[in-house]
Design a protein around this motif. Sequence first.
Motif, mmCIF file in Angstrom:
data_model
loop_
_atom_site.group_PDB
_atom_site.id
_atom_site.type_symbol
_atom_site.label_atom_id
_atom_site.label_comp_id
_atom_site.label_asym_id
_atom_site.label_seq_id
_atom_site.Cartn_x
_atom_site.Cartn_y
_atom_site.Cartn_z
ATOM 1 N N ILE A 13 -28.092 17.397 89.213
ATOM 2 C CA ILE A 13 -28.196 15.938 88.300
ATOM 3 C C ILE A 13 -29.141 15.322 88.336
ATOM 4 C CG2 ILE A 13 -27.575 13.642 89.513
ATOM 5 C CD1 ILE A 13 -25.254 15.432 87.883
ATOM 6 N N TYR A 14 -30.420 16.079 89.800
ATOM 7 C CA TYR A 14 -31.499 15.404 89.541
ATOM 8 C C TYR A 14 -32.706 15.885 88.659
ATOM 9 C CZ TYR A 14 -36.507 15.046 91.381
ATOM 10 O OH TYR A 14 -37.713 14.449 91.965
ATOM 11 N N ILE A 15 -32.502 17.425 89.095
ATOM 12 C CA ILE A 15 -33.087 18.247 87.249
ATOM 13 C C ILE A 15 -32.427 17.629 86.198
ATOM 14 C CG2 ILE A 15 -33.459 20.484 86.000
ATOM 15 C CD1 ILE A 15 -34.203 21.595 89.582
ATOM 16 N N GLY A 16 -31.403 17.392 86.177
ATOM 17 C CA GLY A 16 -31.641 16.483 84.684
ATOM 18 C C GLY A 16 -31.206 15.312 84.156
ATOM 19 N N ASP A 17 -31.860 14.636 85.401
ATOM 20 C CA ASP A 17 -32.354 13.162 85.200
ATOM 21 C C ASP A 17 -33.906 12.838 84.291
ATOM 22 O OD1 ASP A 17 -30.247 11.750 85.507
ATOM 23 O OD2 ASP A 17 -30.751 11.071 87.771
ATOM 24 N N ARG A 18 -34.811 14.677 85.171
ATOM 25 C CA ARG A 18 -36.388 13.807 85.535
ATOM 26 C C ARG A 18 -36.452 14.582 83.704
ATOM 27 N NH1 ARG A 18 -38.612 10.831 88.578
ATOM 28 N NH2 ARG A 18 -40.170 12.509 88.908
ATOM 29 N N LEU A 19 -35.566 15.456 83.255
ATOM 30 C CA LEU A 19 -35.480 15.967 81.966
ATOM 31 C C LEU A 19 -35.382 15.650 80.727
ATOM 32 C CD1 LEU A 19 -35.115 19.580 82.979
ATOM 33 C CD2 LEU A 19 -37.624 18.862 82.426
ATOM 34 N N LEU A 58 -29.091 21.227 78.628
ATOM 35 C CA LEU A 58 -27.676 20.890 79.108
ATOM 36 C C LEU A 58 -27.392 21.871 80.070
ATOM 37 C CD1 LEU A 58 -24.340 20.755 79.133
ATOM 38 C CD2 LEU A 58 -24.479 22.570 77.894
ATOM 39 N N ILE A 59 -26.788 20.982 81.461
ATOM 40 C CA ILE A 59 -26.914 21.873 82.823
ATOM 41 C C ILE A 59 -25.432 22.057 83.643
ATOM 42 C CG2 ILE A 59 -27.528 22.284 84.838
ATOM 43 C CD1 ILE A 59 -29.929 21.339 84.585
ATOM 44 N N PHE A 76 -44.268 20.336 86.569
ATOM 45 C CA PHE A 76 -42.379 20.222 86.927
ATOM 46 C C PHE A 76 -41.981 20.903 88.101
ATOM 47 C CE2 PHE A 76 -37.817 20.533 86.341
ATOM 48 C CZ PHE A 76 -37.699 19.163 86.796
ATOM 49 N N GLN A 77 -42.139 22.312 88.080
ATOM 50 C CA GLN A 77 -41.789 22.531 89.012
ATOM 51 C C GLN A 77 -42.343 22.740 90.386
ATOM 52 O OE1 GLN A 77 -43.108 26.981 87.881
ATOM 53 N NE2 GLN A 77 -40.406 27.226 87.198
ATOM 54 N N ILE A 78 -43.103 21.884 90.354
ATOM 55 C CA ILE A 78 -44.306 21.367 91.756
ATOM 56 C C ILE A 78 -43.387 20.065 92.012
ATOM 57 C CG2 ILE A 78 -46.537 21.037 92.823
ATOM 58 C CD1 ILE A 78 -47.939 23.564 90.686
ATOM 59 N N GLU A 79 -43.146 19.110 91.060
ATOM 60 C CA GLU A 79 -42.979 18.168 91.471
ATOM 61 C C GLU A 79 -41.306 18.396 92.135
ATOM 62 O OE1 GLU A 79 -41.235 14.634 89.150
ATOM 63 O OE2 GLU A 79 -41.876 16.080 88.060
ATOM 64 N N VAL A 80 -40.389 19.275 91.685
ATOM 65 C CA VAL A 80 -39.364 19.119 92.114
ATOM 66 C C VAL A 80 -39.392 19.770 93.528
ATOM 67 C CG1 VAL A 80 -37.243 19.881 91.649
ATOM 68 C CG2 VAL A 80 -37.943 19.453 89.949
ATOM 69 N N ALA A 81 -40.033 20.680 93.732
ATOM 70 C CA ALA A 81 -40.425 21.292 94.980
ATOM 71 C C ALA A 81 -40.795 20.599 95.745
ATOM 72 C CB ALA A 81 -41.639 22.494 95.222
ATOM 73 N N ARG A 82 -41.449 19.603 95.555
ATOM 74 C CA ARG A 82 -42.448 18.701 96.146
ATOM 75 C C ARG A 82 -40.789 17.464 97.173
ATOM 76 N NH1 ARG A 82 -47.380 18.431 97.074
ATOM 77 N NH2 ARG A 82 -49.018 18.748 95.390
ATOM 78 N N PHE A 83 -39.750 17.692 96.068
ATOM 79 C CA PHE A 83 -39.030 16.094 96.386
ATOM 80 C C PHE A 83 -37.784 17.099 97.641
ATOM 81 C CE2 PHE A 83 -34.508 15.541 95.695
ATOM 82 C CZ PHE A 83 -34.264 14.468 96.423
ATOM 83 N N ILE A 84 -37.464 18.727 97.179
ATOM 84 C CA ILE A 84 -37.072 19.218 97.766
ATOM 85 C C ILE A 84 -37.632 19.049 99.151
ATOM 86 C CG2 ILE A 84 -35.928 21.899 98.221
ATOM 87 C CD1 ILE A 84 -36.140 21.460 95.344
ATOM 88 N N ASP A 89 -24.552 10.784 79.687
ATOM 89 C CA ASP A 89 -26.340 11.832 80.518
ATOM 90 C C ASP A 89 -25.598 12.752 81.466
ATOM 91 O OD1 ASP A 89 -28.148 10.181 78.269
ATOM 92 O OD2 ASP A 89 -28.345 8.727 79.544
ATOM 93 N N LYS A 90 -24.338 12.152 82.393
ATOM 94 C CA LYS A 90 -23.941 13.194 83.026
ATOM 95 C C LYS A 90 -22.705 12.822 83.719
ATOM 96 C CE LYS A 90 -26.650 10.258 87.003
ATOM 97 N NZ LYS A 90 -27.731 10.076 85.896
ATOM 98 N N ALA A 91 -21.524 12.944 83.757
ATOM 99 C CA ALA A 91 -20.493 13.221 83.572
ATOM 100 C C ALA A 91 -19.437 14.699 84.540
ATOM 101 C CB ALA A 91 -19.630 12.889 82.302
ATOM 102 N N LEU A 92 -18.280 13.709 85.458
ATOM 103 C CA LEU A 92 -17.170 14.537 85.479
ATOM 104 C C LEU A 92 -16.225 15.232 84.540
ATOM 105 C CD1 LEU A 92 -16.261 16.168 87.843
ATOM 106 C CD2 LEU A 92 -15.131 14.374 88.900
ATOM 107 N N LEU A 93 -16.099 16.493 84.307
ATOM 108 C CA LEU A 93 -15.156 16.928 83.518
ATOM 109 C C LEU A 93 -13.948 16.903 84.701
ATOM 110 C CD1 LEU A 93 -13.448 17.058 80.794
ATOM 111 C CD2 LEU A 93 -15.025 19.857 81.644
#
Length: 582
Positions: free
Chosen positions: A222-228, A196-197, A38-46, A98-102
């Motif tokens: 947001i990206y990591i939250g979607d993936r996880l 939770l993030i 997962f870390q390698i996958e996110v690093a590739r995206f970054i 799943d994601k929101a703005l407070l």
Amino acid sequence: MPIHSKVKQAIVIKEVEKPTDFEAFEILNVLDSYYNSFQIEVARFISYYYFSSLGEALALFVPKRAVNSEQLIVNSENELPTLSDEQQEAYNQLLKKDKALLFGVTGSGKTEIFISLMAKTIKEGKQCIFLMPEISLTPQMQNRLERYFDKRVAIWHSKLTKKQKEKILDAIYKGEIDIVAGARSALFTPLENIGLIIVDEEHDDSYKSMMKPRYNARDMAIYIGDRLKAKVVLASATPSVSSYYKYDVIRLSKPFIQTKKQYHFVEGVGLDNGMIKKIEQNFKRGEQSLVFVPTRANFKYLYCKKCGKTHLCPYCSVGMALHRYAKHLKCHYCNYTEAIKEECIYCGYSPLTSERIGTVEVKEIIESRVEGIVIEQFDKDSITTPTKLKKALKRFETKESHLLLGTQMLSKGHDYANISLSIILGIDYILGLSDYRARQKAMSLLIQIAGRSGRAKNADVIIQSSNADFFREYINNYEAFLKEEMEFLRDLYPPFVSLARVLVSHKDDTKGAKITLDTVERLKSFGEIEIVGHGKAPIEKIANKFRYTILLRSKKRMPLLKALHAINSPQIEIDIDPVEFS
């Protein structure tokens, strides 16, 4: 492996057959830590999205380590905070998203909702990441989190020593940590089961890295939250237009404690007699005050009254900042330092004048006029370590000091019940920045600074500005401002289009200009992207290198990324979704 006789650490991404066409060294030692898939996958995206090498992207992460111990589940015996009806409603709505703005006004009790969400996540056997824009927020938040979650909380940021980091990592590997809280690097700690993030003060530019990889921690959350499939909550009293536009909004419209706040607008420059009198009256009543100055220390410039020129850094085309205590001029870009100049180097006129008032000067003025007052200077020149930060905040909390004086650090969500006077100097300087978000920055800053006072008692807010009508219209209705700002940005700026900035820096001005023009010509062959402008950067020279920029805009992100990857080279630097334009 030895490279030029030195042993280097490296990351193995995959195994291949031993090459025959060049010599390959043996790996000397395999460490017991690793980057998981997962870390390698996110690093590739970054690496792809933010135009860095894979190595630079992976360096953001802390590797995992196998530890043979069952995860400890420790339920805190402390009761959770009691929520008001409005807080409970917001909490219930957040559970459904799943994601929101407070979107909660200052003092509305967002932290109590965060703690309730964390407790539920932990009860489900999952872990939490809590992001704050910078470490100036961590001492107060650390106390609050530890009150409910005890030693299951780790505070993570770049100022930790190697030993402190190792201790925290050891606790994470052993399953003794449920919550990692801290600045943007906390997002990359090796938690195994994130549920939770939370990104607090999501509007803050500190979430954007100014070095490669130039990632934005809010967007990566947001990206990591979607993936996880983890819940992501963005929160702010003054949310960014982008988040307000993109995500479901859950509102907290009332302060937890209702107080009366009076706003007074005054014109002029610097601290005047009326302000000093107000500070003195507040001090004599045993109450605390806050003074905001838009520049740190004596970060002001020397300029000549005769020819009008500012004294510039010889290596960077920016004014040299005046630091009176240290008795020198300093460039805040390349750190070049020289003695204070009395005479204009361009026309010989003397004396030179300083352009804007700084925190050191304000401190001297107040101390000379208000006997016995103790001032806490709260800027990056004074608060250089986490220990100094904790001590300064503790002194103010225990009323050993009476006035908080500082720069943008003051706007970062500190909560003190006894502040009943806020003075905001030079807000028009922020409004006048050459940045498409200047109005957002000024309005947000004013509301955030004003929100530090009147948390538990009535307060006065004095605002020095020649734009009183603009600020007065929105000071109690930031949502109306966001709606109007969206119309100003539509079709021109994010979130309606994507922006990218190409930066060229070169020691040879002619070569820098040629690289820029060649890059512009190459970009012209790509459809669906607009070259907004190109030429010398607002700060034309830093560290003896001449700087050029190209600003690009596109309604679609993929054509922009495709064009940028086609022109990417070691001679240029690419900043996607930029927040800095100088």
